[in-house]
Structure formats: structure tokens, C-alpha cells
Design a protein around this motif. Structure first.
Motif, PDB file in Angstrom:
ATOM      1  N   VAL A  62     -30.008 -42.826 -44.172  1.00  0.00           N
ATOM      2  CA  VAL A  62     -28.879 -43.681 -44.562  1.00  0.00           C
ATOM      3  C   VAL A  62     -29.174 -45.117 -44.120  1.00  0.00           C
ATOM      4  O   VAL A  62     -29.473 -45.359 -42.939  1.00  0.00           O
ATOM      5  CB  VAL A  62     -27.561 -43.204 -43.934  1.00  0.00           C
ATOM      6  CG1 VAL A  62     -26.414 -44.137 -44.325  1.00  0.00           C
ATOM      7  CG2 VAL A  62     -27.249 -41.771 -44.365  1.00  0.00           C
ATOM      8  N   ALA A  63     -29.083 -46.046 -45.062  1.00  0.00           N
ATOM      9  CA  ALA A  63     -29.274 -47.466 -44.755  1.00  0.00           C
ATOM     10  C   ALA A  63     -27.974 -48.209 -45.041  1.00  0.00           C
ATOM     11  O   ALA A  63     -27.460 -48.150 -46.164  1.00  0.00           O
ATOM     12  CB  ALA A  63     -30.404 -48.052 -45.591  1.00  0.00           C
ATOM     13  N   ILE A  64     -27.445 -48.876 -44.032  1.00  0.00           N
ATOM     14  CA  ILE A  64     -26.218 -49.656 -44.182  1.00  0.00           C
ATOM     15  C   ILE A  64     -26.580 -51.131 -44.095  1.00  0.00           C
ATOM     16  O   ILE A  64     -27.144 -51.581 -43.090  1.00  0.00           O
ATOM     17  CB  ILE A  64     -25.184 -49.289 -43.110  1.00  0.00           C
ATOM     18  CG1 ILE A  64     -24.885 -47.779 -43.162  1.00  0.00           C
ATOM     19  CG2 ILE A  64     -23.901 -50.089 -43.297  1.00  0.00           C
ATOM     20  CD1 ILE A  64     -23.940 -47.295 -42.081  1.00  0.00           C
ATOM     21  N   VAL A  65     -26.279 -51.864 -45.153  1.00  0.00           N
ATOM     22  CA  VAL A  65     -26.652 -53.286 -45.210  1.00  0.00           C
ATOM     23  C   VAL A  65     -25.431 -54.089 -45.647  1.00  0.00           C
ATOM     24  O   VAL A  65     -24.543 -53.581 -46.334  1.00  0.00           O
ATOM     25  CB  VAL A  65     -27.815 -53.522 -46.192  1.00  0.00           C
ATOM     26  CG1 VAL A  65     -29.072 -52.806 -45.725  1.00  0.00           C
ATOM     27  CG2 VAL A  65     -27.438 -53.087 -47.605  1.00  0.00           C
ATOM     28  N   PRO A  66     -25.363 -55.369 -45.281  1.00  0.00           N
ATOM     29  CA  PRO A  66     -24.226 -56.185 -45.698  1.00  0.00           C
ATOM     30  C   PRO A  66     -24.272 -56.565 -47.169  1.00  0.00           C
ATOM     31  O   PRO A  66     -23.227 -56.653 -47.833  1.00  0.00           O
ATOM     32  CB  PRO A  66     -24.320 -57.424 -44.800  1.00  0.00           C
ATOM     33  CG  PRO A  66     -25.723 -57.460 -44.310  1.00  0.00           C
ATOM     34  CD  PRO A  66     -26.212 -56.053 -44.279  1.00  0.00           C
ATOM     35  N   TYR A  92     -31.571 -36.411 -49.594  1.00  0.00           N
ATOM     36  CA  TYR A  92     -31.604 -37.611 -50.418  1.00  0.00           C
ATOM     37  C   TYR A  92     -31.245 -38.792 -49.526  1.00  0.00           C
ATOM     38  O   TYR A  92     -30.852 -38.619 -48.375  1.00  0.00           O
ATOM     39  CB  TYR A  92     -30.638 -37.505 -51.607  1.00  0.00           C
ATOM     40  CG  TYR A  92     -29.223 -37.114 -51.243  1.00  0.00           C
ATOM     41  CD1 TYR A  92     -28.282 -38.060 -50.823  1.00  0.00           C
ATOM     42  CD2 TYR A  92     -28.816 -35.782 -51.311  1.00  0.00           C
ATOM     43  CE1 TYR A  92     -26.996 -37.701 -50.484  1.00  0.00           C
ATOM     44  CE2 TYR A  92     -27.530 -35.411 -50.979  1.00  0.00           C
ATOM     45  CZ  TYR A  92     -26.618 -36.373 -50.572  1.00  0.00           C
ATOM     46  OH  TYR A  92     -25.336 -36.011 -50.228  1.00  0.00           O
ATOM     47  N   GLN A  93     -31.395 -40.002 -50.053  1.00  0.00           N
ATOM     48  CA  GLN A  93     -31.145 -41.208 -49.284  1.00  0.00           C
ATOM     49  C   GLN A  93     -29.890 -41.919 -49.780  1.00  0.00           C
ATOM     50  O   GLN A  93     -29.540 -41.817 -50.959  1.00  0.00           O
ATOM     51  CB  GLN A  93     -32.345 -42.156 -49.385  1.00  0.00           C
ATOM     52  CG  GLN A  93     -33.620 -41.535 -48.851  1.00  0.00           C
ATOM     53  CD  GLN A  93     -34.839 -42.423 -49.033  1.00  0.00           C
ATOM     54  OE1 GLN A  93     -35.663 -42.501 -48.144  1.00  0.00           O
ATOM     55  NE2 GLN A  93     -34.975 -43.078 -50.180  1.00  0.00           N
ATOM     56  N   VAL A  94     -29.252 -42.648 -48.883  1.00  0.00           N
ATOM     57  CA  VAL A  94     -28.043 -43.401 -49.210  1.00  0.00           C
ATOM     58  C   VAL A  94     -28.255 -44.861 -48.825  1.00  0.00           C
ATOM     59  O   VAL A  94     -28.612 -45.163 -47.683  1.00  0.00           O
ATOM     60  CB  VAL A  94     -26.814 -42.849 -48.458  1.00  0.00           C
ATOM     61  CG1 VAL A  94     -25.574 -43.683 -48.781  1.00  0.00           C
ATOM     62  CG2 VAL A  94     -26.583 -41.378 -48.787  1.00  0.00           C
ATOM     63  N   ILE A  95     -28.042 -45.753 -49.790  1.00  0.00           N
ATOM     64  CA  ILE A  95     -28.001 -47.189 -49.503  1.00  0.00           C
ATOM     65  C   ILE A  95     -26.543 -47.614 -49.649  1.00  0.00           C
ATOM     66  O   ILE A  95     -25.954 -47.473 -50.721  1.00  0.00           O
ATOM     67  CB  ILE A  95     -28.881 -47.999 -50.460  1.00  0.00           C
ATOM     68  CG1 ILE A  95     -30.338 -47.556 -50.367  1.00  0.00           C
ATOM     69  CG2 ILE A  95     -28.757 -49.499 -50.158  1.00  0.00           C
ATOM     70  CD1 ILE A  95     -31.247 -48.215 -51.402  1.00  0.00           C
ATOM     71  N   PHE A  96     -25.973 -48.121 -48.590  1.00  0.00           N
ATOM     72  CA  PHE A  96     -24.555 -48.491 -48.559  1.00  0.00           C
ATOM     73  C   PHE A  96     -24.452 -49.982 -48.282  1.00  0.00           C
ATOM     74  O   PHE A  96     -24.755 -50.441 -47.178  1.00  0.00           O
ATOM     75  CB  PHE A  96     -23.839 -47.661 -47.490  1.00  0.00           C
ATOM     76  CG  PHE A  96     -22.423 -48.078 -47.189  1.00  0.00           C
ATOM     77  CD1 PHE A  96     -21.597 -48.630 -48.145  1.00  0.00           C
ATOM     78  CD2 PHE A  96     -21.911 -47.899 -45.904  1.00  0.00           C
ATOM     79  CE1 PHE A  96     -20.292 -49.012 -47.849  1.00  0.00           C
ATOM     80  CE2 PHE A  96     -20.611 -48.266 -45.595  1.00  0.00           C
ATOM     81  CZ  PHE A  96     -19.800 -48.834 -46.567  1.00  0.00           C
ATOM     82  N   ALA A  97     -24.041 -50.750 -49.294  1.00  0.00           N
ATOM     83  CA  ALA A  97     -23.847 -52.196 -49.149  1.00  0.00           C
ATOM     84  C   ALA A  97     -22.369 -52.472 -48.930  1.00  0.00           C
ATOM     85  O   ALA A  97     -21.548 -52.215 -49.809  1.00  0.00           O
ATOM     86  CB  ALA A  97     -24.361 -52.930 -50.380  1.00  0.00           C
ATOM     87  N   THR A  98     -22.038 -52.997 -47.765  1.00  0.00           N
ATOM     88  CA  THR A  98     -20.641 -53.138 -47.353  1.00  0.00           C
ATOM     89  C   THR A  98     -19.979 -54.420 -47.851  1.00  0.00           C
ATOM     90  O   THR A  98     -18.750 -54.512 -47.883  1.00  0.00           O
ATOM     91  CB  THR A  98     -20.542 -53.158 -45.819  1.00  0.00           C
ATOM     92  OG1 THR A  98     -21.208 -54.340 -45.336  1.00  0.00           O
ATOM     93  CG2 THR A  98     -21.187 -51.932 -45.212  1.00  0.00           C
ATOM     94  N   GLY A  99     -20.784 -55.426 -48.225  1.00  0.00           N
ATOM     95  CA  GLY A  99     -20.260 -56.772 -48.437  1.00  0.00           C
ATOM     96  C   GLY A  99     -20.410 -57.561 -47.147  1.00  0.00           C
ATOM     97  O   GLY A  99     -20.168 -57.030 -46.055  1.00  0.00           O
ATOM     98  N   LYS A 100     -20.849 -58.813 -47.256  1.00  0.00           N
ATOM     99  CA  LYS A 100     -21.151 -59.604 -46.061  1.00  0.00           C
ATOM    100  C   LYS A 100     -19.966 -59.710 -45.106  1.00  0.00           C
ATOM    101  O   LYS A 100     -20.118 -59.590 -43.882  1.00  0.00           O
ATOM    102  CB  LYS A 100     -21.604 -61.008 -46.476  1.00  0.00           C
ATOM    103  CG  LYS A 100     -22.967 -61.057 -47.128  1.00  0.00           C
ATOM    104  CD  LYS A 100     -23.346 -62.486 -47.487  1.00  0.00           C
ATOM    105  CE  LYS A 100     -24.713 -62.552 -48.138  1.00  0.00           C
ATOM    106  NZ  LYS A 100     -25.063 -63.947 -48.521  1.00  0.00           N
TER     107      LYS A 100
END
Length: 285
Positions: A166-170, A137-145
């Protein structure tokens, strides 16, 4: 002062959502015999709304669990108007996950701690990245800017590679269009977020913030857990290990995930804005 303002404005109805600002205004309206409407967004009623409920005309609640805290017949479930905007995103252009390097047909979990991010959630996700790598499965992880750099630095310092699933985005600016197309949402248990996610019928892993008034996020989460609409991890027990185990169970057991989503949808109100407007109109003479 509130009475003076109300006499000058001459409203047909006065609406409050709790908090110190709405308290004196609605109380003044009640004394002036102006219809009043309360909207309780949380599963437990706040102090201001409890006080105002003694003489209020109508009450709309977002969670069925809050009904019992008002006089019988006074309150009804109308949801949270914010949810209707997210529901509208289902019928609009699909969020293009390929811009994140992900595949549109693979089950996806979205993890975020609010627009600013949450340090404890970020730390737990960073610790779990190695285990999320390569899962089906896929993971989208939004960390906060503000916290994106901290997460990237931690991963680099600990020599953690990030796999293609895995996608890590602000930050995700277009959350209303992404939310309808993910399978599981992991995040806080604020009233607005839960209204959106239940309206969409999302399976959830809730990590309530312990830093809010009367610990209402924990109570919100518990009301969903009690009916099988979510799982909860308190911050005291939040680690990379507990987070991965909970998410992995949901993402690798489609039947369990679908049952949770069904229970979530039963709590949600998709046309919440319309329902709240109807409630308001019913108070106007």
C-alpha cells in the motif's frame, strides 16, 4: 453585448460546453446565423445545452447515453478531447511505481478523490487500509495535498500500520503516465475522469459526488454501471467495509475485471480530440 463581440470577431463557428457563460454567446451566434457546436460532457444534458439544442448546428457527446436527449441525427459520440492526452501516455515512458515502493508486475488499484482529495473517500480508504494490507495486489492511495496530514494523523491515532503493498501519497503529478498502467481506478464520476478511464479501458469503482448540479455524477456512473463498465458505491453507503469488499472482488477476480475493462473500452473514444475537430470542421461552410 455577445452579438457585438461576435460581429467584431466574425468567427466561422462558435463552440459551447454548457453553463451560463456559453448560453448567451451561442444564442447570439444562432441569431446571427453563425454555425454553432455543442459539446455535452455528461450522460445527461444540462439546462443550457437543452435550450441551445433547438437551433444548434451539431452536437458532440461524450456518453452514448446522452444521444437520446437530442433530435435524431443531430448528435454523435465524439468522446472528451481530454482523453486523447491520457491515451498518449500509453506509448510514452512507463510510470515507475518503484518510486512509490511498489512492484511493476503486481496488479494495482489507484484510489483518488480528485486533485484536492475527498474527505469521505479518504475516510473510507483509511478505514480499509488494515484489510488491504498484505492482499495479492497493490494499492495507490492519493489523498490530496491538503488532506494528506489528516489521513496520516488518523492512521497514527488508530494505530493502523501500512503494509508494503500500500502506497499513500498526497498527490500524483504525472497522472497521465500512471493511469495507463493501473488495473482498476476508484474515484469520482466527473465527465473528464470517466472520458480518460473509458478511453484507456479501465475497470472502475465509482463514488459519485452528491454535491454537483443535478446530481450528474450519479447519472454518469449509472450509465456505466448499466452496461457493466463500472461498479458504483454512493456516499450514503460508503464505508471502509463496502469499499474493501468491492475493490477486493475486482482485484481477486481477473476474469470479472477483464470483462469490465472490455465494456469500459467499448464506451471510450481514444482519438476524441481528432473526432471533435472533425465535427467542428463539418459545420464550417
Amino acid at each position: 453585448k455577445a452579438k457585438q463581440l461576435l460581429k467584431a470577431f466574425q468567427p466561422d463557428v462558435v463552440i459551447g460546453t454548457g453553463g451560463y457563460v456559453s448560453g448567451p454567446v451561442l444564442y447570439a451566434a444562432q441569431q446571427l446565423k453563425i454555425p454553432t457546436v455543442l459539446h455535452e460532457q455528461n450522460s445527461v444534458v444540462g439546462v443550457t445545452n437543452k435550450f441551445l439544442a433547438r437551433h444548434v448546428t451539431k452536437v458532440g457527446v461524450a456518453f452514448p447515453a446522452a444521444l437520446k436527449e437530442f433530435k435524431p441525427g443531430l448528435a454523435e459520440v465524439v468522446g472528451n478531447p481530454r482523453a486523447q492526452q491520457v491515451v498518449a501516455g500509453e506509448n510514452e515512458a512507463r510510470f515507475d511505481v518503484t518510486t512509490l515502493g511498489l512492484q511493476p508486475t503486481v496488479p494495482t488499484v489507484l484510489i483518488f478523490g480528485g486533485s484536492q482529495g475527498a474527505p469521505r473517500i479518504n475516510k473510507a480508504v483509511a478505514e480499509a487500509i488494515q484489510q488491504f494490507n498484505g492482499r495479492p495486489y497493490q494499492v495507490i492511495f492519493a489523498t490530496g495535498k491538503k488532506r494528506f496530514g489528516d489521513v496520516q494523523a488518523w492512521l497514527q491515532e488508530n494505530q493502523v500500520n501500512v503494509a508494503p503493498n500500500v502506497a499513500i501519497v498526497p498527490y500524483i503529478a504525472d497522472m497521465p503516465h500512471l493511469m495507463p498502467h493501473v488495473d482498476v481506478v476508484v474515484g469520482r464520476a466527473g465527465a473528464t475522469s470517466l472520458a480518460e478511464q473509458t478511453a484507456l479501458g479501465k475497470a472502475m469503482v465509482l463514488i459519485p459526488s452528491p454535491y454537483v448540479t443535478n446530481d450528474h455524477q450519479t447519472k454518469n456512473a449509472q450509465s456505466l454501471v448499466a452496461v457493466g463498465a463500472a461498479e458504483m458505491i454512493t456516499e450514503a453507503f460508503l464505508t471502509g467495509t463496502t469499499l474493501f469488499a468491492t475493490v477486493d472482488h475486482l482485484m481477486t477476480d481477473p476474469k470479472y475485471r477483464e470483462n469490465m475493462a472490455m465494456m469500459s473500452q467499448q464506451l471510450g473514444v481514444r482519438d476524441a480530440a481528432d473526432e471533435f475537430i472533425k465535427l467542428i470542421k463539418s459545420t464550417v461552410k
